[in-house]
Design a protein around this motif. Sequence first.
Motif, PDB file in Angstrom:
ATOM      1  N   ALA A 159       0.586  -1.035  -0.177  1.00  0.00           N
ATOM      2  CA  ALA A 159       0.034   0.348  -0.135  1.00  0.00           C
ATOM      3  C   ALA A 159       0.839   1.551  -0.058  1.00  0.00           C
ATOM      4  CB  ALA A 159      -0.683   0.230   0.841  1.00  0.00           C
ATOM      5  N   GLU A 160       1.605   1.163   0.589  1.00  0.00           N
ATOM      6  CA  GLU A 160       2.841   2.174   1.211  1.00  0.00           C
ATOM      7  C   GLU A 160       3.624   2.963  -0.200  1.00  0.00           C
ATOM      8  OE1 GLU A 160       6.159   3.635   3.425  1.00  0.00           O
ATOM      9  OE2 GLU A 160       5.468   2.802   4.245  1.00  0.00           O
ATOM     10  N   LEU A 161       3.897   1.892  -1.479  1.00  0.00           N
ATOM     11  CA  LEU A 161       4.899   1.738  -2.418  1.00  0.00           C
ATOM     12  C   LEU A 161       3.416   1.614  -3.942  1.00  0.00           C
ATOM     13  CD1 LEU A 161       7.068  -1.250  -2.530  1.00  0.00           C
ATOM     14  CD2 LEU A 161       7.747   0.422  -2.156  1.00  0.00           C
ATOM     15  N   ASP A 162       2.378   1.966  -3.449  1.00  0.00           N
ATOM     16  CA  ASP A 162       1.074   2.322  -4.246  1.00  0.00           C
ATOM     17  C   ASP A 162       1.326   1.463  -5.255  1.00  0.00           C
ATOM     18  OD1 ASP A 162      -0.626   4.088  -5.442  1.00  0.00           O
ATOM     19  OD2 ASP A 162       0.476   4.681  -6.888  1.00  0.00           O
ATOM     20  N   VAL A 163       0.427  -0.447  -4.515  1.00  0.00           N
ATOM     21  CA  VAL A 163       0.708  -1.234  -5.228  1.00  0.00           C
ATOM     22  C   VAL A 163       0.016  -2.103  -4.451  1.00  0.00           C
ATOM     23  CG1 VAL A 163       1.506  -3.662  -5.853  1.00  0.00           C
ATOM     24  CG2 VAL A 163       2.847  -1.263  -6.179  1.00  0.00           C
ATOM     25  N   GLU A 164      -1.681  -2.098  -5.322  1.00  0.00           N
ATOM     26  CA  GLU A 164      -3.224  -2.505  -5.415  1.00  0.00           C
ATOM     27  C   GLU A 164      -2.557  -4.967  -4.784  1.00  0.00           C
ATOM     28  OE1 GLU A 164      -7.526  -3.832  -5.859  1.00  0.00           O
ATOM     29  OE2 GLU A 164      -6.177  -2.127  -6.778  1.00  0.00           O
ATOM     30  N   VAL A 165      -2.786  -5.131  -3.823  1.00  0.00           N
ATOM     31  CA  VAL A 165      -2.470  -6.340  -3.389  1.00  0.00           C
ATOM     32  C   VAL A 165      -4.005  -7.473  -3.045  1.00  0.00           C
ATOM     33  CG1 VAL A 165      -1.385  -7.888  -1.763  1.00  0.00           C
ATOM     34  CG2 VAL A 165       0.399  -6.178  -3.508  1.00  0.00           C
ATOM     35  N   ARG A 166      -3.951  -7.964  -4.179  1.00  0.00           N
ATOM     36  CA  ARG A 166      -5.104  -8.777  -3.980  1.00  0.00           C
ATOM     37  C   ARG A 166      -4.975 -10.842  -4.033  1.00  0.00           C
ATOM     38  NH1 ARG A 166      -8.414  -6.974  -9.260  1.00  0.00           N
ATOM     39  NH2 ARG A 166      -8.800  -4.557  -8.697  1.00  0.00           N
ATOM     40  N   ILE A 167      -4.626 -11.061  -2.370  1.00  0.00           N
ATOM     41  CA  ILE A 167      -4.737 -12.635  -1.918  1.00  0.00           C
ATOM     42  C   ILE A 167      -6.020 -13.018  -2.872  1.00  0.00           C
ATOM     43  CG2 ILE A 167      -4.099 -14.700  -0.453  1.00  0.00           C
ATOM     44  CD1 ILE A 167      -2.247 -12.021   0.716  1.00  0.00           C
ATOM     45  N   VAL A 168      -5.439 -14.537  -3.102  1.00  0.00           N
ATOM     46  CA  VAL A 168      -7.270 -14.997  -4.224  1.00  0.00           C
ATOM     47  C   VAL A 168      -7.328 -16.620  -3.674  1.00  0.00           C
ATOM     48  CG1 VAL A 168      -8.299 -15.399  -5.901  1.00  0.00           C
ATOM     49  CG2 VAL A 168      -6.771 -13.520  -5.929  1.00  0.00           C
ATOM     50  N   ASP A 169      -7.896 -17.084  -2.702  1.00  0.00           N
ATOM     51  CA  ASP A 169      -8.651 -18.797  -2.614  1.00  0.00           C
ATOM     52  C   ASP A 169      -8.633 -19.497  -4.214  1.00  0.00           C
ATOM     53  OD1 ASP A 169      -8.885 -17.675  -0.304  1.00  0.00           O
ATOM     54  OD2 ASP A 169     -11.070 -17.412  -0.311  1.00  0.00           O
ATOM     55  N   THR A 170      -7.787 -20.666  -3.649  1.00  0.00           N
ATOM     56  CA  THR A 170      -7.896 -21.267  -5.117  1.00  0.00           C
ATOM     57  C   THR A 170      -8.581 -21.824  -5.980  1.00  0.00           C
ATOM     58  OG1 THR A 170      -6.091 -22.503  -4.005  1.00  0.00           O
ATOM     59  CG2 THR A 170      -7.417 -23.599  -5.359  1.00  0.00           C
ATOM     60  N   ASP A 171     -10.123 -21.628  -4.665  1.00  0.00           N
ATOM     61  CA  ASP A 171     -11.095 -21.436  -5.471  1.00  0.00           C
ATOM     62  C   ASP A 171     -11.855 -21.035  -6.581  1.00  0.00           C
ATOM     63  OD1 ASP A 171     -11.944 -20.347  -3.521  1.00  0.00           O
ATOM     64  OD2 ASP A 171     -13.605 -21.117  -2.950  1.00  0.00           O
ATOM     65  N   GLU A 172     -11.416 -19.355  -5.833  1.00  0.00           N
ATOM     66  CA  GLU A 172     -11.839 -18.723  -7.102  1.00  0.00           C
ATOM     67  C   GLU A 172     -10.570 -18.363  -8.193  1.00  0.00           C
ATOM     68  OE1 GLU A 172     -12.744 -15.141  -4.402  1.00  0.00           O
ATOM     69  OE2 GLU A 172     -14.156 -16.744  -3.750  1.00  0.00           O
ATOM     70  N   TRP A 173      -9.831 -18.901  -8.129  1.00  0.00           N
ATOM     71  CA  TRP A 173      -7.796 -18.005  -8.684  1.00  0.00           C
ATOM     72  C   TRP A 173      -8.957 -18.846 -10.386  1.00  0.00           C
ATOM     73  CZ3 TRP A 173      -4.282 -15.136  -8.276  1.00  0.00           C
ATOM     74  CH2 TRP A 173      -3.560 -15.573  -8.998  1.00  0.00           C
ATOM     75  N   ALA A 205       4.080 -16.144   0.289  1.00  0.00           N
ATOM     76  CA  ALA A 205       5.126 -14.428   1.490  1.00  0.00           C
ATOM     77  C   ALA A 205       6.382 -14.225  -0.534  1.00  0.00           C
ATOM     78  CB  ALA A 205       5.852 -14.656   2.623  1.00  0.00           C
ATOM     79  N   VAL A 206       6.916 -15.101  -0.638  1.00  0.00           N
ATOM     80  CA  VAL A 206       8.419 -14.921  -1.996  1.00  0.00           C
ATOM     81  C   VAL A 206       7.529 -14.718  -2.803  1.00  0.00           C
ATOM     82  CG1 VAL A 206       9.982 -15.907  -3.211  1.00  0.00           C
ATOM     83  CG2 VAL A 206       9.917 -16.422  -0.834  1.00  0.00           C
ATOM     84  N   THR A 207       5.938 -15.967  -2.959  1.00  0.00           N
ATOM     85  CA  THR A 207       5.746 -14.968  -4.926  1.00  0.00           C
ATOM     86  C   THR A 207       5.285 -14.028  -4.520  1.00  0.00           C
ATOM     87  OG1 THR A 207       4.918 -17.151  -4.754  1.00  0.00           O
ATOM     88  CG2 THR A 207       3.509 -15.710  -5.844  1.00  0.00           C
ATOM     89  N   LEU A 208       3.950 -13.583  -3.194  1.00  0.00           N
ATOM     90  CA  LEU A 208       4.582 -12.013  -3.226  1.00  0.00           C
ATOM     91  C   LEU A 208       5.738 -11.087  -3.119  1.00  0.00           C
ATOM     92  CD1 LEU A 208       1.807  -9.581  -3.074  1.00  0.00           C
ATOM     93  CD2 LEU A 208       2.573  -9.930  -0.066  1.00  0.00           C
ATOM     94  N   ILE A 209       6.782 -11.179  -3.334  1.00  0.00           N
ATOM     95  CA  ILE A 209       7.378 -10.448  -3.423  1.00  0.00           C
ATOM     96  C   ILE A 209       7.524 -10.190  -4.904  1.00  0.00           C
ATOM     97  CG2 ILE A 209      10.238 -10.089  -2.752  1.00  0.00           C
ATOM     98  CD1 ILE A 209       9.686 -11.506  -0.144  1.00  0.00           C
ATOM     99  N   HIS A 210       8.090 -11.572  -5.291  1.00  0.00           N
ATOM    100  CA  HIS A 210       8.252 -11.818  -6.736  1.00  0.00           C
ATOM    101  C   HIS A 210       7.085 -10.364  -7.075  1.00  0.00           C
ATOM    102  CE1 HIS A 210       9.557 -13.656 -10.534  1.00  0.00           C
ATOM    103  NE2 HIS A 210       7.781 -13.271 -10.753  1.00  0.00           N
ATOM    104  N   GLU A 211       6.107 -10.772  -7.238  1.00  0.00           N
ATOM    105  CA  GLU A 211       5.277 -10.409  -8.122  1.00  0.00           C
ATOM    106  C   GLU A 211       5.326  -8.565  -7.605  1.00  0.00           C
ATOM    107  OE1 GLU A 211       3.597 -11.045 -10.671  1.00  0.00           O
ATOM    108  OE2 GLU A 211       3.959 -13.725 -10.262  1.00  0.00           O
ATOM    109  N   LEU A 212       5.672  -8.155  -6.357  1.00  0.00           N
ATOM    110  CA  LEU A 212       5.475  -6.431  -5.983  1.00  0.00           C
ATOM    111  C   LEU A 212       6.824  -6.315  -6.634  1.00  0.00           C
ATOM    112  CD1 LEU A 212       4.970  -6.731  -1.939  1.00  0.00           C
ATOM    113  CD2 LEU A 212       3.977  -6.054  -4.449  1.00  0.00           C
TER     114      LEU A 212
END
Length: 290
Positions: A159-173, A205-212
Amino acid sequence: MTETIEAWVEDLITHVEEARGSEAFQEWLDVQSRFHDYSYRNTLLIQLQCPEATKVAGYRAWQEEFDRHVQEGERAIWIWAPIITTQCPECGNSPNYHERSDCEYDETPPEEWSEGLVGFRPASVFDVSQTEGEPLPELETAATGDAGDLVTVLEDAAAELDVEVRIVDTDEWIHGQAEGICKPRGADERPVVEVRNRANEADLAVTLIHELAHALLHGAISDPLARSEQELEAEAVAYIVGRHYGLDTSNSSFYLAAWAGDDPEAIRERLGRISRTAEQLIDVVDSKTA
Protein backbone atom coordinates in the motif's frame (compact mmCIF):
# COMPACT_ATOMS: atom_id res chain seq x y z
CA MET A 1 23.27 -4.45 2.81
CA THR A 2 24.68 -3.90 -0.69
CA GLU A 3 27.68 -6.13 0.01
CA THR A 4 25.41 -8.82 1.47
CA ILE A 5 23.15 -8.72 -1.59
CA GLU A 6 26.14 -9.00 -3.92
CA ALA A 7 27.36 -12.05 -1.99
CA TRP A 8 23.91 -13.64 -2.11
CA VAL A 9 23.65 -13.05 -5.85
CA GLU A 10 26.95 -14.93 -6.26
CA ASP A 11 25.45 -17.77 -4.20
CA LEU A 12 22.37 -17.68 -6.40
CA ILE A 13 24.37 -17.94 -9.62
CA THR A 14 26.19 -20.99 -8.19
CA HIS A 15 22.86 -22.58 -7.22
CA VAL A 16 21.46 -21.93 -10.71
CA GLU A 17 24.47 -23.60 -12.34
CA GLU A 18 24.04 -26.62 -10.05
CA ALA A 19 20.31 -26.75 -10.78
CA ARG A 20 20.95 -26.78 -14.53
CA GLY A 21 23.10 -29.89 -14.15
CA SER A 22 20.57 -31.80 -12.06
CA GLU A 23 18.62 -34.82 -13.31
CA ALA A 24 15.29 -33.19 -12.42
CA PHE A 25 16.07 -30.14 -14.52
CA GLN A 26 17.22 -32.23 -17.49
CA GLU A 27 13.98 -34.23 -17.41
CA TRP A 28 11.98 -31.00 -17.28
CA LEU A 29 14.07 -29.55 -20.11
CA ASP A 30 13.40 -32.60 -22.27
CA VAL A 31 9.64 -32.10 -21.98
CA GLN A 32 9.93 -28.35 -22.63
CA SER A 33 11.80 -29.06 -25.85
CA ARG A 34 8.69 -30.74 -27.24
CA PHE A 35 6.69 -27.53 -27.01
CA HIS A 36 6.74 -25.35 -30.10
CA ASP A 37 8.67 -22.07 -29.94
CA TYR A 38 6.01 -19.58 -31.03
CA SER A 39 6.77 -16.36 -32.87
CA TYR A 40 6.56 -13.01 -31.14
CA ARG A 41 3.23 -12.21 -32.80
CA ASN A 42 1.70 -15.57 -31.95
CA THR A 43 2.94 -15.16 -28.38
CA LEU A 44 1.07 -11.85 -28.21
CA LEU A 45 -2.06 -13.52 -29.60
CA ILE A 46 -1.82 -16.24 -26.96
CA GLN A 47 -1.35 -13.72 -24.14
CA LEU A 48 -4.26 -11.60 -25.34
CA GLN A 49 -6.64 -14.57 -25.40
CA CYS A 50 -5.27 -16.43 -22.38
CA PRO A 51 -2.98 -14.24 -20.20
CA GLU A 52 -2.37 -17.11 -17.76
CA ALA A 53 -1.12 -19.49 -20.47
CA THR A 54 2.18 -21.20 -19.62
CA LYS A 55 2.49 -24.29 -21.88
CA VAL A 56 0.64 -24.32 -25.19
CA ALA A 57 0.22 -27.05 -27.81
CA GLY A 58 -2.26 -28.24 -30.43
CA TYR A 59 -5.12 -30.65 -29.73
CA ARG A 60 -3.36 -33.69 -31.21
CA ALA A 61 0.04 -32.69 -29.86
CA TRP A 62 -1.32 -32.87 -26.32
CA GLN A 63 -2.52 -36.41 -27.01
CA GLU A 64 0.45 -37.74 -28.97
CA GLU A 65 3.38 -35.93 -27.32
CA PHE A 66 2.24 -35.60 -23.70
CA ASP A 67 -0.50 -38.22 -23.18
CA ARG A 68 -2.99 -35.53 -22.17
CA HIS A 69 -6.28 -34.45 -23.71
CA VAL A 70 -8.22 -31.20 -23.91
CA GLN A 71 -11.11 -31.08 -21.46
CA GLU A 72 -14.62 -30.91 -22.83
CA GLY A 73 -15.98 -27.40 -23.30
CA GLU A 74 -12.59 -25.63 -23.43
CA ARG A 75 -12.28 -22.75 -25.88
CA ALA A 76 -9.38 -22.80 -28.30
CA ILE A 77 -6.64 -20.16 -28.43
CA TRP A 78 -6.26 -19.06 -32.05
CA ILE A 79 -2.91 -18.34 -33.67
CA TRP A 80 -1.55 -18.09 -37.23
CA ALA A 81 0.17 -21.25 -38.50
CA PRO A 82 2.54 -21.02 -41.47
CA ILE A 83 1.64 -22.77 -44.73
CA ILE A 84 4.77 -24.42 -46.14
CA THR A 85 4.64 -25.93 -49.61
CA THR A 86 6.50 -25.98 -52.92
CA GLN A 87 6.45 -22.57 -54.57
CA CYS A 88 7.26 -21.08 -57.93
CA PRO A 89 10.78 -19.57 -57.95
CA GLU A 90 9.42 -16.60 -59.92
CA CYS A 91 6.09 -15.58 -58.35
CA GLY A 92 6.29 -17.47 -55.04
CA ASN A 93 2.87 -19.13 -55.42
CA SER A 94 2.09 -22.76 -54.72
CA PRO A 95 1.52 -24.97 -57.81
CA ASN A 96 -2.29 -24.64 -57.62
CA TYR A 97 -2.22 -20.85 -57.43
CA HIS A 98 0.59 -20.69 -59.99
CA GLU A 99 -1.63 -22.43 -62.59
CA ARG A 100 -4.28 -19.71 -62.17
CA SER A 101 -1.81 -16.80 -62.15
CA ASP A 102 -0.28 -14.79 -64.99
CA CYS A 103 3.21 -16.08 -64.17
CA GLU A 104 4.83 -17.79 -67.16
CA TYR A 105 7.75 -19.42 -65.34
CA ASP A 106 8.41 -22.88 -66.82
CA GLU A 107 12.15 -23.47 -66.50
CA THR A 108 11.69 -26.30 -64.01
CA PRO A 109 8.60 -28.48 -63.32
CA PRO A 110 6.66 -27.97 -60.02
CA GLU A 111 7.97 -31.23 -58.57
CA GLU A 112 11.47 -29.71 -58.60
CA TRP A 113 10.51 -26.45 -56.86
CA SER A 114 11.81 -25.79 -53.37
CA GLU A 115 9.52 -25.49 -50.36
CA GLY A 116 8.80 -22.12 -48.82
CA LEU A 117 6.29 -20.02 -46.90
CA VAL A 118 3.26 -19.22 -49.04
CA GLY A 119 0.86 -17.91 -46.39
CA PHE A 120 -0.77 -18.45 -43.02
CA ARG A 121 -3.89 -20.20 -41.74
CA PRO A 122 -5.76 -19.98 -38.43
CA ALA A 123 -4.78 -22.78 -36.03
CA SER A 124 -6.12 -23.71 -32.61
CA VAL A 125 -3.97 -24.43 -29.57
CA PHE A 126 -4.71 -25.04 -25.89
CA ASP A 127 -2.93 -24.25 -22.64
CA VAL A 128 -1.95 -27.02 -20.23
CA SER A 129 -4.55 -25.68 -17.75
CA GLN A 130 -7.21 -26.70 -20.32
CA THR A 131 -6.00 -30.30 -20.42
CA GLU A 132 -5.88 -33.33 -18.16
CA GLY A 133 -3.98 -36.61 -18.18
CA GLU A 134 -0.43 -37.63 -17.41
CA PRO A 135 1.28 -34.98 -15.23
CA LEU A 136 4.14 -33.01 -16.74
CA PRO A 137 7.41 -32.96 -14.77
CA GLU A 138 7.54 -29.91 -12.53
CA LEU A 139 10.47 -28.16 -10.89
CA GLU A 140 10.34 -27.69 -7.13
CA THR A 141 10.45 -23.91 -6.80
CA ALA A 142 8.55 -23.34 -3.55
CA ALA A 143 10.12 -21.46 -0.65
CA THR A 144 9.95 -22.94 2.85
CA GLY A 145 10.37 -21.75 6.43
CA ASP A 146 8.52 -19.76 9.07
CA ALA A 147 7.01 -16.67 7.48
CA GLY A 148 5.46 -15.38 10.69
CA ASP A 149 3.37 -12.32 9.81
CA LEU A 150 5.45 -11.46 6.73
CA VAL A 151 2.51 -11.76 4.33
CA THR A 152 0.47 -9.20 6.29
CA VAL A 153 3.45 -6.87 6.53
CA LEU A 154 4.06 -7.17 2.78
CA GLU A 155 0.44 -6.20 2.14
CA ASP A 156 0.96 -3.06 4.25
CA ALA A 157 4.23 -2.34 2.44
CA ALA A 158 2.51 -2.69 -0.93
CA ALA A 159 0.00 0.00 0.00
CA GLU A 160 2.88 2.38 0.79
CA LEU A 161 4.46 1.50 -2.56
CA ASP A 162 1.14 2.32 -4.28
CA VAL A 163 0.59 -1.26 -5.43
CA GLU A 164 -2.78 -2.96 -5.00
CA VAL A 165 -2.52 -6.52 -3.64
CA ARG A 166 -5.18 -9.23 -3.83
CA ILE A 167 -4.74 -12.65 -2.23
CA VAL A 168 -7.18 -14.94 -4.04
CA ASP A 169 -8.54 -18.27 -2.78
CA THR A 170 -7.73 -21.29 -4.92
CA ASP A 171 -11.37 -21.92 -5.91
CA GLU A 172 -11.58 -18.37 -7.27
CA TRP A 173 -8.20 -18.36 -9.03
CA ILE A 174 -8.60 -17.85 -12.78
CA HIS A 175 -4.95 -17.69 -13.84
CA GLY A 176 -4.23 -21.36 -14.46
CA GLN A 177 -1.00 -22.73 -13.04
CA ALA A 178 0.50 -19.31 -12.36
CA GLU A 179 1.07 -18.70 -8.65
CA GLY A 180 0.86 -14.92 -9.02
CA ILE A 181 0.43 -12.20 -11.62
CA CYS A 182 1.17 -8.49 -11.91
CA LYS A 183 -1.15 -6.47 -14.13
CA PRO A 184 0.75 -3.55 -15.69
CA ARG A 185 -0.54 -0.03 -15.19
CA GLY A 186 -1.67 2.65 -17.57
CA ALA A 187 -0.72 6.30 -17.32
CA ASP A 188 -2.82 7.11 -14.22
CA GLU A 189 -3.21 3.66 -12.74
CA ARG A 190 -1.32 1.70 -10.14
CA PRO A 191 -0.14 -1.90 -10.67
CA VAL A 192 -2.35 -4.69 -9.39
CA VAL A 193 -0.76 -7.82 -7.92
CA GLU A 194 -2.75 -11.02 -7.45
CA VAL A 195 -1.38 -14.14 -5.76
CA ARG A 196 -3.00 -17.51 -5.23
CA ASN A 197 -3.56 -18.29 -1.56
CA ARG A 198 -1.97 -21.48 -0.18
CA ALA A 199 -1.11 -23.21 3.07
CA ASN A 200 2.65 -22.67 2.59
CA GLU A 201 2.88 -19.07 3.82
CA ALA A 202 6.63 -18.91 3.19
CA ASP A 203 6.00 -19.59 -0.49
CA LEU A 204 3.03 -17.21 -0.49
CA ALA A 205 5.28 -14.47 0.90
CA VAL A 206 8.03 -15.09 -1.67
CA THR A 207 5.49 -15.14 -4.52
CA LEU A 208 4.13 -11.84 -3.25
CA ILE A 209 7.66 -10.40 -3.18
CA HIS A 210 8.23 -11.66 -6.73
CA GLU A 211 5.08 -9.92 -7.99
CA LEU A 212 5.84 -6.72 -6.05
CA ALA A 213 9.25 -6.70 -7.73
CA HIS A 214 7.46 -6.94 -11.08
CA ALA A 215 5.26 -4.00 -10.07
CA LEU A 216 8.26 -1.86 -9.12
CA LEU A 217 10.48 -2.88 -12.03
CA HIS A 218 8.11 -3.74 -14.87
CA GLY A 219 4.74 -2.28 -13.92
CA ALA A 220 4.48 0.08 -16.88
CA ILE A 221 2.72 -1.23 -19.98
CA SER A 222 5.52 0.20 -22.10
CA ASP A 223 8.26 -1.76 -20.31
CA PRO A 224 10.76 -2.82 -23.00
CA LEU A 225 12.40 -5.80 -21.27
CA ALA A 226 11.92 -9.29 -22.62
CA ARG A 227 9.89 -11.71 -20.46
CA SER A 228 13.01 -13.70 -19.54
CA GLU A 229 14.79 -10.57 -18.29
CA GLN A 230 11.76 -9.56 -16.23
CA GLU A 231 11.52 -12.98 -14.60
CA LEU A 232 15.23 -13.06 -13.80
CA GLU A 233 15.01 -9.72 -12.03
CA ALA A 234 11.80 -10.45 -10.12
CA GLU A 235 12.87 -13.90 -8.90
CA ALA A 236 16.34 -12.70 -7.89
CA VAL A 237 14.67 -9.98 -5.79
CA ALA A 238 12.36 -12.60 -4.26
CA TYR A 239 15.35 -14.83 -3.44
CA ILE A 240 17.19 -11.97 -1.71
CA VAL A 241 14.28 -10.48 0.23
CA GLY A 242 12.96 -13.89 1.27
CA ARG A 243 16.42 -14.94 2.43
CA HIS A 244 16.81 -11.66 4.34
CA TYR A 245 13.72 -12.58 6.36
CA GLY A 246 14.96 -16.08 7.16
CA LEU A 247 13.13 -18.11 4.52
CA ASP A 248 14.73 -20.90 2.51
CA THR A 249 14.58 -19.57 -1.06
CA SER A 250 17.18 -21.93 -2.54
CA ASN A 251 14.55 -23.47 -4.85
CA SER A 252 14.52 -20.17 -6.74
CA SER A 253 17.52 -21.60 -8.56
CA PHE A 254 15.26 -23.96 -10.56
CA TYR A 255 12.95 -21.12 -11.54
CA LEU A 256 15.88 -18.98 -12.60
CA ALA A 257 17.57 -21.85 -14.44
CA ALA A 258 14.45 -22.16 -16.57
CA TRP A 259 14.52 -18.46 -17.50
CA ALA A 260 18.28 -17.90 -17.68
CA GLY A 261 18.83 -20.55 -20.35
CA ASP A 262 22.53 -21.20 -20.77
CA ASP A 263 23.57 -17.88 -19.24
CA PRO A 264 23.25 -17.67 -15.42
CA GLU A 265 25.67 -14.72 -15.67
CA ALA A 266 22.70 -12.69 -16.90
CA ILE A 267 21.69 -12.40 -13.24
CA ARG A 268 24.96 -10.63 -12.39
CA GLU A 269 24.50 -8.29 -15.34
CA ARG A 270 21.25 -7.06 -13.79
CA LEU A 271 22.69 -6.71 -10.29
CA GLY A 272 22.10 -2.97 -10.02
CA ARG A 273 18.36 -3.15 -10.66
CA ILE A 274 17.99 -6.27 -8.53
CA SER A 275 19.91 -4.78 -5.61
CA ARG A 276 18.06 -1.43 -5.63
CA THR A 277 14.65 -3.09 -5.72
CA ALA A 278 15.51 -5.61 -3.00
CA GLU A 279 16.78 -2.83 -0.73
CA GLN A 280 13.66 -0.75 -1.42
CA LEU A 281 11.39 -3.61 -0.42
CA ILE A 282 13.43 -4.45 2.67
CA ASP A 283 13.43 -0.81 3.79
CA VAL A 284 9.64 -0.50 3.45
CA VAL A 285 8.96 -3.86 5.15
CA ASP A 286 11.34 -3.00 8.00
CA SER A 287 9.58 0.34 8.50
CA LYS A 288 6.33 -1.55 9.05
CA THR A 289 7.83 -3.75 11.77
CA ALA A 290 9.84 -1.09 13.61
